[in-house]
Design a protein around this motif. Structure first.
Motif, PDB file in Angstrom:
ATOM      1  N   GLY A  42       0.840  -1.250  -0.111  1.00 49.81           N
ATOM      2  CA  GLY A  42       0.111  -0.213  -0.032  1.00 49.81           C
ATOM      3  C   GLY A  42       0.787   1.223   0.106  1.00 49.81           C
ATOM      4  O   GLY A  42       0.449   2.514  -0.375  1.00 49.81           O
ATOM      5  N   LEU A  43       2.244   1.126   0.519  1.00 47.07           N
ATOM      6  CA  LEU A  43       2.829   2.168   0.614  1.00 47.07           C
ATOM      7  C   LEU A  43       3.598   2.738  -0.905  1.00 47.07           C
ATOM      8  O   LEU A  43       4.083   3.786  -1.044  1.00 47.07           O
ATOM      9  CB  LEU A  43       4.059   2.195   1.570  1.00 47.07           C
ATOM     10  N   PHE A  44       3.594   1.805  -1.695  1.00 45.55           N
ATOM     11  CA  PHE A  44       4.073   1.828  -2.968  1.00 45.55           C
ATOM     12  C   PHE A  44       2.854   2.369  -3.920  1.00 45.55           C
ATOM     13  O   PHE A  44       2.985   2.909  -5.054  1.00 45.55           O
ATOM     14  CB  PHE A  44       4.587   0.634  -3.557  1.00 45.55           C
ATOM     15  N   LEU A  45       1.416   2.316  -3.584  1.00 49.12           N
ATOM     16  CA  LEU A  45       0.439   2.634  -4.249  1.00 49.12           C
ATOM     17  C   LEU A  45       0.618   4.247  -4.870  1.00 49.12           C
ATOM     18  O   LEU A  45       0.548   4.554  -6.056  1.00 49.12           O
ATOM     19  CB  LEU A  45      -0.825   2.641  -3.572  1.00 49.12           C
ATOM     20  N   LEU A  46       0.734   5.040  -4.045  1.00 49.11           N
ATOM     21  CA  LEU A  46       0.831   6.568  -4.523  1.00 49.11           C
ATOM     22  C   LEU A  46       1.970   6.999  -5.152  1.00 49.11           C
ATOM     23  O   LEU A  46       1.880   7.609  -6.242  1.00 49.11           O
ATOM     24  CB  LEU A  46       0.684   7.446  -2.929  1.00 49.11           C
ATOM     25  N   PRO A  47       3.205   6.617  -4.665  1.00 51.53           N
ATOM     26  CA  PRO A  47       4.361   6.991  -5.471  1.00 51.53           C
ATOM     27  C   PRO A  47       4.374   6.653  -6.824  1.00 51.53           C
ATOM     28  O   PRO A  47       4.985   7.268  -7.763  1.00 51.53           O
ATOM     29  CB  PRO A  47       5.360   6.661  -4.701  1.00 51.53           C
ATOM     30  N   MET A  48       4.069   5.210  -7.048  1.00 53.99           N
ATOM     31  CA  MET A  48       3.881   4.452  -8.371  1.00 53.99           C
ATOM     32  C   MET A  48       2.931   5.270  -9.250  1.00 53.99           C
ATOM     33  O   MET A  48       3.063   5.386 -10.581  1.00 53.99           O
ATOM     34  CB  MET A  48       3.873   3.023  -8.255  1.00 53.99           C
ATOM     35  N   SER A  49       1.664   5.431  -8.668  1.00 52.78           N
ATOM     36  CA  SER A  49       0.507   6.008  -9.375  1.00 52.78           C
ATOM     37  C   SER A  49       0.873   7.348  -9.888  1.00 52.78           C
ATOM     38  O   SER A  49       0.587   7.860 -10.815  1.00 52.78           O
ATOM     39  CB  SER A  49      -0.625   5.848  -8.649  1.00 52.78           C
ATOM     40  N   GLN A  50       1.484   8.058  -9.176  1.00 54.74           N
ATOM     41  CA  GLN A  50       1.812   9.542  -9.292  1.00 54.74           C
ATOM     42  C   GLN A  50       2.982   9.772 -10.365  1.00 54.74           C
ATOM     43  O   GLN A  50       2.967  10.534 -11.019  1.00 54.74           O
ATOM     44  CB  GLN A  50       2.076  10.313  -8.052  1.00 54.74           C
ATOM     45  N   GLU A  51       3.884   8.865 -10.241  1.00 59.09           N
ATOM     46  CA  GLU A  51       5.105   8.975 -11.242  1.00 59.09           C
ATOM     47  C   GLU A  51       4.580   8.570 -12.752  1.00 59.09           C
ATOM     48  O   GLU A  51       4.962   8.875 -13.512  1.00 59.09           O
ATOM     49  CB  GLU A  51       6.123   8.017 -10.744  1.00 59.09           C
ATOM     50  N   TYR A  52       3.607   7.566 -12.689  1.00 54.04           N
ATOM     51  CA  TYR A  52       3.318   6.982 -13.934  1.00 54.04           C
ATOM     52  C   TYR A  52       2.023   7.386 -14.561  1.00 54.04           C
ATOM     53  O   TYR A  52       1.491   7.184 -15.748  1.00 54.04           O
ATOM     54  CB  TYR A  52       3.369   5.535 -14.234  1.00 54.04           C
ATOM     55  N   GLY A  53       1.325   8.304 -13.661  1.00 59.43           N
ATOM     56  CA  GLY A  53       0.085   8.866 -14.192  1.00 59.43           C
ATOM     57  C   GLY A  53      -1.235   7.722 -13.964  1.00 59.43           C
ATOM     58  O   GLY A  53      -2.001   7.755 -14.792  1.00 59.43           O
ATOM     59  N   PHE A  59      -2.971  -0.040  -9.704  1.00 55.56           N
ATOM     60  CA  PHE A  59      -2.007  -0.849  -9.043  1.00 55.56           C
ATOM     61  C   PHE A  59      -3.116  -1.795  -8.015  1.00 55.56           C
ATOM     62  O   PHE A  59      -2.724  -2.665  -7.719  1.00 55.56           O
ATOM     63  CB  PHE A  59      -1.562   0.617  -8.022  1.00 55.56           C
ATOM     64  N   GLY A  60      -4.470  -1.290  -7.904  1.00 53.50           N
ATOM     65  CA  GLY A  60      -5.226  -2.246  -7.185  1.00 53.50           C
ATOM     66  C   GLY A  60      -5.541  -3.482  -7.792  1.00 53.50           C
ATOM     67  O   GLY A  60      -5.788  -4.581  -7.248  1.00 53.50           O
ATOM     68  N   LEU A  61      -5.552  -3.470  -9.232  1.00 53.89           N
ATOM     69  CA  LEU A  61      -5.720  -4.523  -9.965  1.00 53.89           C
ATOM     70  C   LEU A  61      -4.659  -5.555  -9.845  1.00 53.89           C
ATOM     71  O   LEU A  61      -4.623  -6.676  -9.770  1.00 53.89           O
ATOM     72  CB  LEU A  61      -6.048  -4.419 -11.299  1.00 53.89           C
ATOM     73  N   ALA A  62      -3.222  -4.845  -9.950  1.00 55.03           N
ATOM     74  CA  ALA A  62      -2.036  -5.868  -9.818  1.00 55.03           C
ATOM     75  C   ALA A  62      -2.040  -6.533  -8.407  1.00 55.03           C
ATOM     76  O   ALA A  62      -1.745  -7.641  -8.241  1.00 55.03           O
ATOM     77  CB  ALA A  62      -0.805  -5.039 -10.000  1.00 55.03           C
ATOM     78  N   VAL A  63      -2.532  -5.812  -7.465  1.00 58.74           N
ATOM     79  CA  VAL A  63      -2.392  -6.721  -6.075  1.00 58.74           C
ATOM     80  C   VAL A  63      -3.406  -7.629  -5.778  1.00 58.74           C
ATOM     81  O   VAL A  63      -3.283  -8.520  -5.225  1.00 58.74           O
ATOM     82  CB  VAL A  63      -2.184  -5.688  -5.039  1.00 58.74           C
ATOM     83  N   ALA A  64      -4.520  -7.036  -6.654  1.00 59.50           N
ATOM     84  CA  ALA A  64      -5.506  -8.229  -6.645  1.00 59.50           C
ATOM     85  C   ALA A  64      -5.192  -9.601  -7.290  1.00 59.50           C
ATOM     86  O   ALA A  64      -5.556 -10.671  -6.603  1.00 59.50           O
ATOM     87  CB  ALA A  64      -6.777  -7.663  -7.317  1.00 59.50           C
ATOM     88  N   LEU A 244      -8.147  -7.773   5.207  1.00 60.88           N
ATOM     89  CA  LEU A 244      -6.799  -7.737   5.335  1.00 60.88           C
ATOM     90  C   LEU A 244      -6.079  -7.238   4.187  1.00 60.88           C
ATOM     91  O   LEU A 244      -5.226  -6.118   4.228  1.00 60.88           O
ATOM     92  CB  LEU A 244      -5.778  -9.052   5.619  1.00 60.88           C
ATOM     93  N   ALA A 245      -6.648  -7.661   3.062  1.00 65.01           N
ATOM     94  CA  ALA A 245      -5.987  -6.955   1.661  1.00 65.01           C
ATOM     95  C   ALA A 245      -6.451  -5.540   1.552  1.00 65.01           C
ATOM     96  O   ALA A 245      -5.657  -4.743   1.043  1.00 65.01           O
ATOM     97  CB  ALA A 245      -6.379  -7.750   0.459  1.00 65.01           C
ATOM     98  N   PHE A 246      -7.764  -5.375   1.636  1.00 60.29           N
ATOM     99  CA  PHE A 246      -8.318  -4.181   1.447  1.00 60.29           C
ATOM    100  C   PHE A 246      -7.611  -2.901   2.303  1.00 60.29           C
ATOM    101  O   PHE A 246      -7.318  -1.995   1.832  1.00 60.29           O
ATOM    102  CB  PHE A 246      -9.680  -4.020   1.696  1.00 60.29           C
ATOM    103  N   VAL A 247      -7.564  -3.410   3.655  1.00 61.88           N
ATOM    104  CA  VAL A 247      -7.002  -2.279   4.564  1.00 61.88           C
ATOM    105  C   VAL A 247      -5.086  -2.267   4.449  1.00 61.88           C
ATOM    106  O   VAL A 247      -4.578  -1.140   4.337  1.00 61.88           O
ATOM    107  CB  VAL A 247      -7.025  -2.999   5.879  1.00 61.88           C
ATOM    108  N   THR A 248      -4.643  -3.200   4.196  1.00 65.34           N
ATOM    109  CA  THR A 248      -3.223  -3.194   3.795  1.00 65.34           C
ATOM    110  C   THR A 248      -2.847  -2.294   2.678  1.00 65.34           C
ATOM    111  O   THR A 248      -2.023  -1.495   2.680  1.00 65.34           O
ATOM    112  CB  THR A 248      -2.607  -4.488   3.346  1.00 65.34           C
ATOM    113  N   VAL A 249      -3.758  -2.484   1.433  1.00 63.47           N
ATOM    114  CA  VAL A 249      -3.437  -1.844   0.219  1.00 63.47           C
ATOM    115  C   VAL A 249      -3.884  -0.318   0.083  1.00 63.47           C
ATOM    116  O   VAL A 249      -3.285   0.555  -0.312  1.00 63.47           O
ATOM    117  CB  VAL A 249      -3.787  -2.561  -0.846  1.00 63.47           C
ATOM    118  N   HIS A 250      -5.176  -0.227   0.697  1.00 61.20           N
ATOM    119  CA  HIS A 250      -5.795   1.011   0.375  1.00 61.20           C
ATOM    120  C   HIS A 250      -5.767   1.989   1.422  1.00 61.20           C
ATOM    121  O   HIS A 250      -6.048   3.284   1.625  1.00 61.20           O
ATOM    122  CB  HIS A 250      -7.248   0.990   0.115  1.00 61.20           C
TER     123      HIS A 250
END
Length: 415
Positions: A42-53, A59-64, A244-250
Protein backbone atom coordinates in the motif's frame (compact mmCIF):
# COMPACT_ATOMS: atom_id res chain seq x y z
CA UNK A 1 -8.11 -39.83 18.54
CA UNK A 2 -7.25 -36.36 17.23
CA UNK A 3 -4.66 -35.68 14.60
CA UNK A 4 -2.45 -33.85 17.05
CA UNK A 5 -2.10 -37.01 19.12
CA UNK A 6 -1.71 -39.59 16.39
CA UNK A 7 1.29 -41.90 16.75
CA UNK A 8 2.49 -41.19 13.25
CA UNK A 9 2.47 -37.45 13.87
CA UNK A 10 4.38 -37.89 17.07
CA UNK A 11 6.82 -40.18 15.36
CA UNK A 12 7.38 -37.66 12.63
CA UNK A 13 8.34 -35.07 15.20
CA UNK A 14 10.49 -37.56 17.06
CA UNK A 15 12.52 -38.60 14.02
CA UNK A 16 13.38 -35.01 13.11
CA UNK A 17 17.00 -34.23 13.96
CA UNK A 18 16.40 -30.50 14.46
CA UNK A 19 15.38 -29.46 18.00
CA UNK A 20 11.85 -28.02 18.24
CA UNK A 21 13.07 -24.60 19.34
CA UNK A 22 15.25 -24.28 16.23
CA UNK A 23 12.36 -25.36 14.01
CA UNK A 24 10.19 -22.64 15.52
CA UNK A 25 12.93 -20.01 15.17
CA UNK A 26 13.59 -20.91 11.54
CA UNK A 27 9.89 -20.96 10.70
CA UNK A 28 9.36 -17.61 12.39
CA UNK A 29 12.27 -16.13 10.43
CA UNK A 30 10.74 -17.32 7.14
CA UNK A 31 7.34 -15.91 8.11
CA UNK A 32 8.82 -12.54 9.07
CA UNK A 33 10.96 -12.15 5.96
CA UNK A 34 8.24 -13.18 3.49
CA UNK A 35 5.33 -11.34 5.10
CA UNK A 36 7.18 -8.06 5.66
CA UNK A 37 7.47 -6.85 2.04
CA UNK A 38 3.96 -8.12 1.27
CA UNK A 39 2.48 -5.97 4.02
CA UNK A 40 3.78 -2.64 2.62
CA UNK A 41 2.46 -2.73 -0.94
CA UNK A 42 0.00 0.00 0.00
CA UNK A 43 2.93 2.37 0.56
CA UNK A 44 3.96 1.90 -3.10
CA UNK A 45 0.49 2.77 -4.42
CA UNK A 46 0.74 6.58 -4.34
CA UNK A 47 4.36 7.07 -5.51
CA UNK A 48 3.99 4.61 -8.42
CA UNK A 49 0.58 5.96 -9.44
CA UNK A 50 1.81 9.56 -9.32
CA UNK A 51 5.00 8.84 -11.25
CA UNK A 52 3.27 7.02 -14.11
CA UNK A 53 -0.11 8.80 -14.04
CA UNK A 54 -2.08 5.67 -13.16
CA UNK A 55 -5.43 5.54 -11.37
CA UNK A 56 -5.60 3.61 -8.14
CA UNK A 57 -7.49 0.87 -9.96
CA UNK A 58 -4.32 0.00 -11.93
CA UNK A 59 -2.23 -0.71 -8.84
CA UNK A 60 -5.24 -2.21 -7.10
CA UNK A 61 -5.75 -4.71 -9.93
CA UNK A 62 -2.10 -5.81 -9.80
CA UNK A 63 -2.27 -6.51 -6.07
CA UNK A 64 -5.68 -8.14 -6.51
CA UNK A 65 -4.13 -10.52 -9.07
CA UNK A 66 -1.33 -11.11 -6.59
CA UNK A 67 -3.80 -12.10 -3.88
CA UNK A 68 -5.73 -14.38 -6.22
CA UNK A 69 -2.65 -16.19 -7.53
CA UNK A 70 -1.21 -16.44 -4.02
CA UNK A 71 -4.37 -18.29 -3.05
CA UNK A 72 -4.67 -20.27 -6.28
CA UNK A 73 -1.10 -21.51 -6.03
CA UNK A 74 -1.26 -22.40 -2.33
CA UNK A 75 -3.01 -25.81 -2.66
CA UNK A 76 -0.56 -26.83 -5.41
CA UNK A 77 2.44 -25.58 -3.42
CA UNK A 78 1.08 -27.43 -0.40
CA UNK A 79 0.62 -30.63 -2.40
CA UNK A 80 4.19 -30.35 -3.70
CA UNK A 81 5.48 -29.77 -0.16
CA UNK A 82 3.49 -32.78 1.06
CA UNK A 83 4.90 -34.89 -1.77
CA UNK A 84 8.51 -33.68 -2.10
CA UNK A 85 9.23 -31.87 1.16
CA UNK A 86 9.09 -28.26 2.30
CA UNK A 87 12.63 -27.08 1.55
CA UNK A 88 12.50 -27.21 -2.25
CA UNK A 89 9.14 -25.49 -2.44
CA UNK A 90 10.15 -22.70 -0.03
CA UNK A 91 13.40 -22.01 -1.88
CA UNK A 92 11.80 -21.85 -5.32
CA UNK A 93 9.01 -19.68 -3.98
CA UNK A 94 11.45 -17.23 -2.38
CA UNK A 95 13.36 -16.86 -5.66
CA UNK A 96 10.19 -16.22 -7.67
CA UNK A 97 8.95 -13.73 -5.06
CA UNK A 98 12.29 -11.91 -5.10
CA UNK A 99 12.31 -11.67 -8.89
CA UNK A 100 8.81 -10.16 -8.81
CA UNK A 101 9.84 -7.41 -6.40
CA UNK A 102 12.96 -6.55 -8.39
CA UNK A 103 11.03 -6.47 -11.67
CA UNK A 104 8.38 -4.24 -10.03
CA UNK A 105 11.06 -1.58 -9.61
CA UNK A 106 11.29 -1.38 -13.42
CA UNK A 107 7.56 -1.72 -14.15
CA UNK A 108 6.79 1.32 -16.31
CA UNK A 109 3.52 0.00 -17.76
CA UNK A 110 0.39 -1.60 -16.28
CA UNK A 111 1.26 -4.86 -18.04
CA UNK A 112 4.69 -5.05 -16.40
CA UNK A 113 3.11 -4.22 -13.07
CA UNK A 114 0.62 -7.08 -13.47
CA UNK A 115 3.46 -9.47 -14.30
CA UNK A 116 5.79 -8.41 -11.49
CA UNK A 117 3.67 -7.31 -8.52
CA UNK A 118 0.79 -9.53 -9.63
CA UNK A 119 1.88 -12.82 -11.20
CA UNK A 120 5.43 -13.35 -9.91
CA UNK A 121 4.89 -12.05 -6.38
CA UNK A 122 1.57 -13.91 -6.16
CA UNK A 123 2.94 -17.29 -7.19
CA UNK A 124 6.11 -16.68 -5.16
CA UNK A 125 4.07 -16.03 -2.03
CA UNK A 126 2.04 -19.20 -2.57
CA UNK A 127 5.24 -21.23 -2.20
CA UNK A 128 7.10 -19.04 0.31
CA UNK A 129 4.85 -17.86 3.11
CA UNK A 130 3.74 -18.92 6.55
CA UNK A 131 1.20 -21.36 5.04
CA UNK A 132 3.99 -23.86 4.42
CA UNK A 133 5.60 -22.96 7.73
CA UNK A 134 2.40 -23.88 9.59
CA UNK A 135 2.15 -27.19 7.72
CA UNK A 136 5.81 -27.97 8.48
CA UNK A 137 5.22 -27.19 12.14
CA UNK A 138 2.27 -29.60 12.16
CA UNK A 139 4.51 -32.38 10.85
CA UNK A 140 7.78 -31.66 12.66
CA UNK A 141 6.89 -30.33 16.10
CA UNK A 142 5.95 -32.49 19.09
CA UNK A 143 2.32 -32.26 20.17
CA UNK A 144 3.01 -29.89 23.04
CA UNK A 145 4.75 -27.41 20.68
CA UNK A 146 2.14 -27.29 17.89
CA UNK A 147 -0.34 -24.67 19.10
CA UNK A 148 2.31 -22.27 20.36
CA UNK A 149 4.28 -22.85 17.15
CA UNK A 150 1.26 -21.84 15.04
CA UNK A 151 0.84 -18.72 17.13
CA UNK A 152 4.56 -17.88 17.05
CA UNK A 153 4.79 -18.18 13.25
CA UNK A 154 1.74 -15.96 12.82
CA UNK A 155 3.17 -13.47 15.31
CA UNK A 156 6.47 -13.43 13.42
CA UNK A 157 4.64 -12.47 10.24
CA UNK A 158 3.00 -9.74 12.28
CA UNK A 159 6.38 -8.49 13.47
CA UNK A 160 7.35 -8.20 9.81
CA UNK A 161 4.31 -6.01 9.31
CA UNK A 162 5.38 -3.90 12.31
CA UNK A 163 8.98 -3.63 11.16
CA UNK A 164 8.59 -3.02 7.43
CA UNK A 165 6.24 0.04 7.19
CA UNK A 166 8.60 2.50 8.96
CA UNK A 167 11.55 0.83 7.25
CA UNK A 168 9.81 1.32 3.90
CA UNK A 169 9.06 5.01 4.41
CA UNK A 170 12.63 5.59 5.61
CA UNK A 171 14.12 3.87 2.57
CA UNK A 172 11.74 5.64 0.19
CA UNK A 173 12.65 9.03 1.64
CA UNK A 174 16.36 8.22 1.42
CA UNK A 175 16.62 6.55 -2.00
CA UNK A 176 13.19 6.30 -3.69
CA UNK A 177 10.62 3.58 -4.14
CA UNK A 178 12.53 1.75 -6.91
CA UNK A 179 15.61 1.06 -4.80
CA UNK A 180 13.38 0.11 -1.87
CA UNK A 181 11.67 -2.58 -3.96
CA UNK A 182 15.04 -3.93 -5.10
CA UNK A 183 16.36 -4.10 -1.54
CA UNK A 184 13.29 -6.00 -0.41
CA UNK A 185 13.70 -8.41 -3.31
CA UNK A 186 17.25 -9.31 -2.33
CA UNK A 187 16.29 -9.59 1.35
CA UNK A 188 14.16 -12.62 0.47
CA UNK A 189 17.30 -14.64 -0.23
CA UNK A 190 17.66 -14.93 3.56
CA UNK A 191 14.82 -17.47 3.39
CA UNK A 192 17.04 -20.07 1.72
CA UNK A 193 19.24 -21.08 4.69
CA UNK A 194 16.37 -20.94 7.20
CA UNK A 195 14.29 -23.27 5.02
CA UNK A 196 16.76 -26.10 5.69
CA UNK A 197 15.51 -26.45 9.28
CA UNK A 198 11.97 -27.10 7.97
CA UNK A 199 12.89 -30.19 6.00
CA UNK A 200 9.96 -32.61 5.71
CA UNK A 201 9.53 -35.81 3.72
CA UNK A 202 6.40 -37.52 2.48
CA UNK A 203 7.18 -40.70 4.39
CA UNK A 204 7.58 -38.80 7.66
CA UNK A 205 4.40 -36.83 7.13
CA UNK A 206 2.12 -39.81 6.59
CA UNK A 207 -0.69 -39.93 9.07
CA UNK A 208 -4.45 -39.60 9.08
CA UNK A 209 -6.81 -38.01 11.48
CA UNK A 210 -6.25 -40.60 14.11
CA UNK A 211 -6.60 -43.68 11.85
CA UNK A 212 -4.13 -45.92 10.11
CA UNK A 213 -5.56 -44.93 6.77
CA UNK A 214 -3.54 -44.19 3.65
CA UNK A 215 -5.08 -41.71 1.22
CA UNK A 216 -4.36 -40.44 -2.23
CA UNK A 217 -4.35 -36.70 -2.86
CA UNK A 218 -7.63 -36.95 -4.78
CA UNK A 219 -9.31 -38.87 -1.97
CA UNK A 220 -8.11 -36.30 0.59
CA UNK A 221 -9.52 -33.43 -1.47
CA UNK A 222 -12.84 -35.19 -1.99
CA UNK A 223 -13.15 -36.02 1.68
CA UNK A 224 -12.50 -32.40 2.67
CA UNK A 225 -14.90 -30.87 0.15
CA UNK A 226 -17.69 -33.22 1.32
CA UNK A 227 -17.11 -32.30 4.97
CA UNK A 228 -19.60 -29.55 5.98
CA UNK A 229 -17.46 -28.21 8.82
CA UNK A 230 -14.45 -27.78 6.53
CA UNK A 231 -16.60 -25.99 3.93
CA UNK A 232 -17.93 -23.58 6.58
CA UNK A 233 -14.40 -22.95 7.84
CA UNK A 234 -13.23 -22.19 4.29
CA UNK A 235 -16.16 -19.84 3.61
CA UNK A 236 -15.58 -17.93 6.84
CA UNK A 237 -11.89 -17.46 5.97
CA UNK A 238 -12.98 -15.47 2.88
CA UNK A 239 -13.77 -12.46 5.09
CA UNK A 240 -10.33 -12.47 6.68
CA UNK A 241 -8.68 -12.10 3.29
CA UNK A 242 -11.12 -9.43 2.10
CA UNK A 243 -10.43 -7.20 5.09
CA UNK A 244 -6.68 -7.74 5.35
CA UNK A 245 -5.99 -7.05 1.69
CA UNK A 246 -8.24 -3.99 1.50
CA UNK A 247 -6.75 -2.37 4.61
CA UNK A 248 -3.15 -3.24 3.71
CA UNK A 249 -3.32 -1.77 0.20
CA UNK A 250 -5.82 1.09 0.47
CA UNK A 251 -5.47 2.30 4.07
CA UNK A 252 -2.50 4.67 3.48
CA UNK A 253 -4.21 6.32 0.49
CA UNK A 254 -7.53 6.48 2.39
CA UNK A 255 -5.85 8.36 5.22
CA UNK A 256 -4.15 10.78 2.81
CA UNK A 257 -7.61 11.51 1.35
CA UNK A 258 -8.78 12.32 4.89
CA UNK A 259 -6.00 14.88 5.41
CA UNK A 260 -3.49 12.60 7.16
CA UNK A 261 0.12 12.19 6.04
CA UNK A 262 1.57 9.03 4.50
CA UNK A 263 3.56 8.66 7.72
CA UNK A 264 0.32 8.30 9.70
CA UNK A 265 -0.66 5.48 7.32
CA UNK A 266 2.74 3.88 7.82
CA UNK A 267 2.44 4.06 11.60
CA UNK A 268 -1.10 2.65 11.45
CA UNK A 269 0.10 -0.38 9.48
CA UNK A 270 3.01 -0.76 11.90
CA UNK A 271 0.62 -0.74 14.87
CA UNK A 272 -1.48 -3.41 13.17
CA UNK A 273 1.66 -5.53 12.95
CA UNK A 274 2.73 -4.80 16.52
CA UNK A 275 -0.61 -5.64 18.12
CA UNK A 276 -1.02 -8.63 15.83
CA UNK A 277 1.97 -10.19 17.60
CA UNK A 278 0.01 -10.14 20.85
CA UNK A 279 -3.20 -11.23 19.12
CA UNK A 280 -1.56 -14.14 17.29
CA UNK A 281 0.21 -15.44 20.37
CA UNK A 282 -3.00 -15.13 22.38
CA UNK A 283 -4.96 -16.99 19.69
CA UNK A 284 -2.29 -19.69 19.53
CA UNK A 285 -2.47 -20.13 23.31
CA UNK A 286 -6.26 -20.19 23.40
CA UNK A 287 -6.59 -22.55 20.40
CA UNK A 288 -5.57 -25.53 22.50
CA UNK A 289 -7.68 -24.50 25.50
CA UNK A 290 -11.06 -23.21 24.26
CA UNK A 291 -13.44 -23.99 21.42
CA UNK A 292 -11.78 -22.92 18.19
CA UNK A 293 -15.05 -22.19 16.40
CA UNK A 294 -16.17 -19.84 19.18
CA UNK A 295 -12.77 -18.20 19.15
CA UNK A 296 -13.14 -17.54 15.41
CA UNK A 297 -16.67 -16.20 15.87
CA UNK A 298 -15.48 -13.72 18.51
CA UNK A 299 -12.57 -12.59 16.34
CA UNK A 300 -14.74 -11.94 13.28
CA UNK A 301 -17.44 -10.14 15.28
CA UNK A 302 -14.77 -8.04 16.97
CA UNK A 303 -13.46 -6.95 13.58
CA UNK A 304 -16.92 -5.84 12.54
CA UNK A 305 -17.26 -3.68 15.64
CA UNK A 306 -13.76 -2.18 15.22
CA UNK A 307 -14.33 -1.24 11.56
CA UNK A 308 -17.78 0.23 12.23
CA UNK A 309 -16.48 2.41 15.07
CA UNK A 310 -13.56 3.61 12.93
CA UNK A 311 -15.78 4.54 9.96
CA UNK A 312 -18.26 6.38 12.19
CA UNK A 313 -15.56 8.33 14.07
CA UNK A 314 -13.91 11.50 12.66
CA UNK A 315 -10.50 10.57 11.27
CA UNK A 316 -7.54 11.80 13.31
CA UNK A 317 -4.09 10.40 14.06
CA UNK A 318 -5.44 9.10 17.39
CA UNK A 319 -8.42 7.34 15.80
CA UNK A 320 -6.08 5.78 13.21
CA UNK A 321 -3.71 4.47 15.85
CA UNK A 322 -6.54 3.12 18.00
CA UNK A 323 -7.98 1.36 14.95
CA UNK A 324 -4.55 -0.05 14.12
CA UNK A 325 -4.20 -1.44 17.65
CA UNK A 326 -7.71 -2.95 17.74
CA UNK A 327 -7.57 -4.36 14.21
CA UNK A 328 -4.04 -5.58 14.77
CA UNK A 329 -5.05 -7.68 17.76
CA UNK A 330 -7.63 -9.39 15.52
CA UNK A 331 -5.56 -9.33 12.30
CA UNK A 332 -4.02 -12.79 11.87
CA UNK A 333 -5.44 -14.27 15.05
CA UNK A 334 -7.76 -16.29 12.79
CA UNK A 335 -4.83 -18.35 11.52
CA UNK A 336 -3.97 -20.51 14.60
CA UNK A 337 -7.58 -21.71 15.19
CA UNK A 338 -8.18 -22.19 11.44
CA UNK A 339 -5.01 -24.22 10.88
CA UNK A 340 -5.66 -26.09 14.12
CA UNK A 341 -9.14 -27.10 12.96
CA UNK A 342 -7.78 -28.34 9.62
CA UNK A 343 -5.22 -30.46 11.45
CA UNK A 344 -7.83 -31.73 13.93
CA UNK A 345 -10.27 -32.74 11.19
CA UNK A 346 -7.89 -34.38 8.72
CA UNK A 347 -4.50 -34.95 10.34
CA UNK A 348 -1.09 -33.79 9.17
CA UNK A 349 -0.46 -35.87 6.03
CA UNK A 350 -2.12 -33.42 3.61
CA UNK A 351 -2.31 -30.44 5.93
CA UNK A 352 -0.32 -28.12 3.64
CA UNK A 353 -2.65 -28.83 0.73
CA UNK A 354 -5.91 -28.69 2.70
CA UNK A 355 -4.93 -25.51 4.50
CA UNK A 356 -3.98 -24.24 1.05
CA UNK A 357 -7.57 -24.67 -0.14
CA UNK A 358 -8.79 -22.73 2.90
CA UNK A 359 -6.22 -20.07 2.12
CA UNK A 360 -7.43 -19.91 -1.48
CA UNK A 361 -10.81 -18.79 -0.14
CA UNK A 362 -8.94 -16.23 1.97
CA UNK A 363 -7.18 -14.90 -1.11
CA UNK A 364 -10.31 -14.78 -3.26
CA UNK A 365 -11.57 -12.47 -0.56
CA UNK A 366 -8.29 -10.57 -0.78
CA UNK A 367 -8.65 -10.20 -4.54
CA UNK A 368 -12.13 -8.73 -4.18
CA UNK A 369 -11.14 -6.46 -1.30
CA UNK A 370 -8.27 -4.86 -3.20
CA UNK A 371 -10.01 -4.78 -6.58
CA UNK A 372 -13.31 -3.41 -5.31
CA UNK A 373 -11.45 -0.80 -3.30
CA UNK A 374 -9.81 0.56 -6.45
CA UNK A 375 -12.94 0.26 -8.57
CA UNK A 376 -15.26 2.04 -6.13
CA UNK A 377 -12.72 4.77 -5.45
CA UNK A 378 -12.24 5.58 -9.14
CA UNK A 379 -15.99 5.61 -9.78
CA UNK A 380 -17.32 7.18 -6.57
CA UNK A 381 -14.28 8.90 -5.09
CA UNK A 382 -14.84 7.04 -1.82
CA UNK A 383 -14.09 3.76 -0.05
CA UNK A 384 -17.28 3.86 2.06
CA UNK A 385 -19.06 0.94 0.36
CA UNK A 386 -16.08 -1.37 0.88
CA UNK A 387 -15.77 -0.40 4.54
CA UNK A 388 -19.42 -1.28 5.22
CA UNK A 389 -19.19 -4.45 3.16
CA UNK A 390 -16.31 -5.45 5.46
CA UNK A 391 -18.54 -4.91 8.48
CA UNK A 392 -21.32 -7.08 7.01
CA UNK A 393 -18.89 -9.86 6.10
CA UNK A 394 -17.48 -9.84 9.65
CA UNK A 395 -20.79 -10.74 11.24
CA UNK A 396 -21.62 -13.24 8.47
CA UNK A 397 -18.36 -15.09 9.12
CA UNK A 398 -18.94 -15.05 12.87
CA UNK A 399 -22.27 -16.79 12.27
CA UNK A 400 -21.02 -19.32 9.72
CA UNK A 401 -18.30 -20.65 12.05
CA UNK A 402 -20.70 -21.55 14.87
CA UNK A 403 -22.13 -24.80 13.35
CA UNK A 404 -18.62 -26.27 12.84
CA UNK A 405 -18.10 -29.65 14.54
CA UNK A 406 -14.70 -29.81 16.22
CA UNK A 407 -13.75 -33.44 15.80
CA UNK A 408 -11.74 -35.64 13.41
CA UNK A 409 -13.37 -37.16 10.36
CA UNK A 410 -14.47 -40.76 10.76
CA UNK A 411 -12.66 -43.11 8.42
CA UNK A 412 -12.97 -46.86 8.02
CA UNK A 413 -9.93 -48.82 9.12
CA UNK A 414 -8.56 -50.88 6.23
CA UNK A 415 -7.51 -54.39 7.26
Amino acid sequence: MSASSSPSAAAAGGRNAVPPILIVIAGCAVALITFGPRSVFGLFLLPMSQEYGWGRDVFGLAVAVQNLLWGLGSPFAGALADRFGTVRVLCVGALVYASGLVLMAYATSPGMLQLSAGVLVGFGLSAASFNLVLAAFGKLLPNEWKSIGFGAATAAGSFGQFLFPPLTTGLMNAMGWQQTAIIFGFSLLIVLPFALALRTHSAASAGGAGHGHQQSIGAAIGEALRHPSYVMLVLGFFTCGFQLAFVTVHMPAFLVDKGMTLQVGSYTLALIGLFNILGSLTAGYLSSRVSRKWLLAVIYAGRGVAIAVFVLTPVSPLSCYLFGAAMGFLWLSTVPPTSGLVMLMFGTRYMAMLYGFAFFSHQVGGFLGVWLGGQFYERLGSYDIVWWLSVALSFASAAINLPIKERPVVRPVIA
